[in-house]
Design an enzyme around this catalytic site. Structure first.
Site, PDB file in Angstrom:
ATOM      1  N   LYS A   1      14.015  -0.793 -65.676  1.00  0.00           N
ATOM      2  CA  LYS A   1      15.344  -1.207 -66.131  1.00  0.00           C
ATOM      3  C   LYS A   1      15.516  -0.861 -67.600  1.00  0.00           C
ATOM      4  CE  LYS A   1      16.650  -5.677 -66.390  1.00  0.00           C
ATOM      5  NZ  LYS A   1      17.200  -6.936 -65.834  1.00  0.00           N
TER       6      LYS A   1
ATOM      7  N   GLY B   1      11.100 -12.927 -58.624  1.00  0.00           N
ATOM      8  CA  GLY B   1      10.404 -12.283 -57.518  1.00  0.00           C
ATOM      9  C   GLY B   1      11.308 -11.607 -56.509  1.00  0.00           C
TER      10      GLY B   1
ATOM     11  N   LYS C   1      20.171  -5.237 -55.843  1.00  0.00           N
ATOM     12  CA  LYS C   1      19.998  -4.013 -56.642  1.00  0.00           C
ATOM     13  C   LYS C   1      18.763  -3.242 -56.197  1.00  0.00           C
ATOM     14  CE  LYS C   1      20.260  -6.156 -60.631  1.00  0.00           C
ATOM     15  NZ  LYS C   1      20.293  -6.457 -62.085  1.00  0.00           N
TER      16      LYS C   1
ATOM     17  N   ASP D   1      11.341  -4.835 -64.472  1.00  0.00           N
ATOM     18  CA  ASP D   1      12.711  -5.352 -64.535  1.00  0.00           C
ATOM     19  C   ASP D   1      12.892  -6.259 -65.748  1.00  0.00           C
ATOM     20  OD1 ASP D   1      15.293  -5.437 -63.390  1.00  0.00           O
ATOM     21  OD2 ASP D   1      14.900  -7.404 -62.529  1.00  0.00           O
TER      22      ASP D   1
ATOM     23  N   TRP E   1       0.514  -3.807 -46.823  1.00  0.00           N
ATOM     24  CA  TRP E   1       1.107  -3.862 -48.161  1.00  0.00           C
ATOM     25  C   TRP E   1       0.396  -4.912 -48.999  1.00  0.00           C
ATOM     26  CZ3 TRP E   1       5.750  -7.327 -49.423  1.00  0.00           C
ATOM     27  CH2 TRP E   1       6.126  -7.186 -50.762  1.00  0.00           C
TER      28      TRP E   1
END
Length: 750
Positions: free
Chosen positions: A286, A159, A128, A246, A178
């Site tokens: 979400k 994760g 997703k 999420d 990152w």
């Protein structure tokens, strides 16, 4: 905090090159199949203020003041959807789940990715988020120009979003440093109930320093203090460019009210994102159905704070559920929301949206409400159509329909890979480069039966639920003397960095609701049984009202047999026993073997009396103090008998690991009287640093405030490594099973 050496992607060049235009036409499939698959990946709607009708945040004085309100057109949609969902109430969950998996057009995408992309933690959540990344430009141009990307992931366990973002960065030629941080309910915290906690720790176990659990170690992002502490935790990030959220709860008990149940969490996630994000940043949230005032207000807040807001249903999100993702791009700045921010923070917490509305209905522009109605109607239609189709196919599915579904599933899997240019990633470039560390504890069993059956079972007492579960025969079975004899920790542990040991403090445990070292359903059953027993017996001591099972007593190890076994061990030169019960000190020993010495130790009743189990700070202090004293007086090759209530907590697991470092072997026995279990530690070898660590822990425990507790002192990475977690799992399941056995009515045991 974060530093350069803990960044996960280490590209040396700040130059970026975006992926080329993406082909999205797999071959060979007919036009009708292709068109349906394209629509599967195009379930998205956008909020956009009409020209001349700017959407602005209300005056702070009007915010968080009015009572909850409703919008009739959306309530009509909600009732309509729930009527359709009610048709599923009599369906067996396992059978229905299998059916909907087989009809899901995107159902083979994840398995195809596992085979072709070598993706780390390749779950449906991974698919997703990778789809979201491929569909929207989440990464700000500013961050890419600077060659530095910082992301924060809320409610992130296990994760998969982190793994998907890493995969995207590593394979898309976006060269940047990152840095990430993540939050979730701590899967190792014993006070976190398992209905809201993801137990899968495959990535967490490798990357614990990157995870924020807050000052109380629970990881609950709905606590106001954690909101502010998280800012400090990510303070070394130059800017936060991306926040994902999420989060959800287990709402299977009341699926019709999922939106309202999860609304407080979504409010907290959003406030957290607004507090962290830099200008130009992105936020992925979400949500579920969007019918209630809480969702309307939250989406209006986001529409005012971001330049672009999409509502997106990924193809890889099952079409029959209510899940959608709100994708917010180009955060304006904190100045936009600053007038409201202090008020939002003051009302931060789990109870806000149930008592008050974020905005008055009069402050929501009609143009926004009209767009919101259209968006809700669109996703309502998609979900209803899917459920109705699944109901029809559940009754009967022709060969032609099955073949067409198979073609759609195959096409969707190819389409996904080609559209998002998914490439294979070598394991050495995963987030967890070193392979699996977590020990792979058994996953909790999924709920079974129909919704109506599960709802009915909620109101049953524990014995009735036990009778309908998988454990009844095992728990009714009388104890076998060989139980525990095959579980042995062979030591001492050769590799363990004692310099990395440190103490974790947190809020005092109200009870042990979960454990990384036992079957979670057994623990739930025992806790309920103990609570029922305590209420029923009031002040009467539990141990005096529950006689031992006579059949078990005949088979359980007696103190004499346990001590004879240990003192006859060929490599044992002396034996020290910490069991405080008098019955252990009066046992007759046969032969000419060593005579054990007895020292004061913690005394436990045969049956646990508290849902704190081994999490009681007083018992922990007494246990640790006894073990400390014993280790200081042991000679090389000695044996030690340590009584335990259980080893459910990280504290007791840490102590068992400390003993594992000092003894050649450790086993456990279930004695006929005294404590629920004893450790048999043989072949002592002195490790002075262990003595120092344990003494330091004792000193820290003496200085703790009453509402604080020392939760663990060995690194979690060590507690879930090697044979230790398997040993603890066997020990605890043996204890839990026997405790439940003793609590069953006597007539069931004879």
């Amino acid at each position: 905090m974060f530093s350069k050496d803990r960044r996960m992607s280490r590209g040396r060049s700040a130059k970026k090159r975006l992926p080329p235009d993406k082909p999205d036409t797999p071959e060979p499939f007919d036009d009708a199949i292709l068109e349906e698959v394209k629509q599967l990946f195009n379930k998205v709607r956008e909020y956009s203020a009409p020209p001349g009708d700017e959407w602005c945040l209300p005056d702070p004085s009007a915010v968080l003041r009015d009572r909850p309100w409703s919008h009739p057109p959306l309530q009509t949609l909600k009732n309509s959807l729930n009527e359709v969902k009610n048709q599923l109430s009599d369906k067996d969950l396992a059978v229905w789940h299998q059916h909907t998996c087989s009809t899901n057009r995107a159902g083979t995408i994840t398995s195809n990715l596992r085979e072709t992309a070598n993706a780390e933690l390749c779950t449906q959540a991974w698919a997703k988020f990778y789809e979201i990344q491929g569909s929207f430009k989440l990464l700000s141009e500013t961050a890419l120009r600077n060659g530095e990307l910082n992301s924060v992931h809320l409610c992130e366990a296990p994760g998969a979003f982190i793994a998907a973002l890493n995969h995207f960065l590593q394979t898309s030629r976006l060269y940047c440093d990152w840095t990430w941080a993540a939050n979730t309910l701590n899967p190792y915290h014993e006070a976190n109930g398992r209905s809201r906690t993801i137990a899968d720790d495959r990535l967490i176990a490798h990357t614990l320093p990157w995870w924020f659990f807050g000052s109380d170690n629970t990881g609950d992002i709905m606590l106001q203090k954690h909101l502010l502490e998280l800012q400090v935790f990510v303070g070394n990030m130059r800017s936060v460019d991306l926040v994902t959220a999420d989060g959800s709860f287990d709402c299977q008990g009341d699926p019709g009210e999922q939106e309202s149940l999860v609304a407080p969490l979504q409010y907290c996630e959003t406030v957290c994102a607004l507090l962290l994000l830099a200008p130009g940043g992105s936020f992925v949230l979400k949500m579920f159905t969007l019918f209630e005032h809480s969702s309307i207000c939250l989406l209006y807040l986001l529409a005012c704070c971001f330049r672009v807001v999409h509502v997106f249903k990924p193809a890889t999100s099952k079409s029959g559920n209510s899940e959608v993702y709100v994708v917010c791009l180009h955060f304006k700045s904190k100045d936009t929301v600053r007038p409201l921010l202090s008020k939002l923070i003051r009302n931060y917490g789990p109870d806000m949206v149930s008592t008050v509305a974020l905005f008055p209905k009069s402050c929501i522009p009609h143009s926004f409400l009209r767009q919101h109605e259209e968006i809700c109607a669109f996703f309502h239609m998609l979900q209803v159509n899917t459920i109705q189709e699944n109901l029809q196919l559940f009754t009967s599915m022709t060969t032609e329909q099955r073949n067409r579904l198979d073609q759609l599933r195959e096409c969707a899997a190819q389409f996904y890979v080609e559209r998002f240019q998914v490439q294979s990633l070598p394991r050495k470039r995963w987030v967890c480069r070193g392979g699996s560390l977590a020990w792979g504890k058994p996953c909790p069993r999924k709920q079974m039966g129909s919704f109506n059956q599960r709802k009915e079972m909620q109101f049953k007492e524990w014995r009735e639920r036990l009778a309908h579960g998988p454990y009844q025969a095992w728990i009714e079975e009388h104890f076998q003397v060989e139980e525990g004899h095959h579980s042995v920790l062979a030591g001492p542990v050769a590799e363990c960095d004692l310099n990395a040991w440190f103490s974790h403090m947190g809020a005092a445990l109200p009870k042990v609701r979960s454990s990384a070292f036992c079957d979670p359903e057994l623990l739930d059953l025992l806790n309920e049984a103990l609570e029922e027993r305590t209420v029923g017996l009031k002040e009467q001591p539990l141990a005096q009202t529950t006689p031992a099972c006579r059949s078990c007593s005949m088979r359980t190890s007696s103190p004499a047999s346990i001590l004879n076994e240990l003192c006859n061990h060929p490599n044992v030169v002396s034996c020290l026993v910490l069991v405080g019960n008098q019955s252990w000190q009066d046992v007759p020993l046969s032969g000419n073997q060593l005579q054990p010495r007895f020292c004061p130790g913690p005394s436990y009743p045969e049956l646990c009396v508290s849902t704190l189990h081994d999490g009681d700070p007083l018992h922990q202090h007494k246990l640790l103090s006894s073990v400390c004293s014993a280790l200081c007086g042991l000679s090389e090759g000695s044996a030690l008998v340590v009584p335990l209530c259980s080893a459910l907590t990280r504290f007791t697991a840490s102590l068992v690991l400390a003993l594992h470092l000092c003894f050649q072997s450790i086993g456990f026995r279930r004695p006929v009287c005294g404590p629920p279990v004893v450790l048999l530690c043989a072949g002592f070898s002195s490790v002075p640093q262990i003595n120092t660590i344990l003494q330091d822990v004792l000193d820290q425990m003496r200085t703790l405030e009453p509402d604080r507790q020392l939760l663990q002192f060995a690194p979690m990475e060590e507690l879930i490594r090697g044979s230790l977690p398997h040993f603890l799992f066997d020990l605890n399941n043996t204890v839990l099973r026997q405790q439940l056995h003793l609590l069953l009515p006597l007539q069931q045991k004879r």
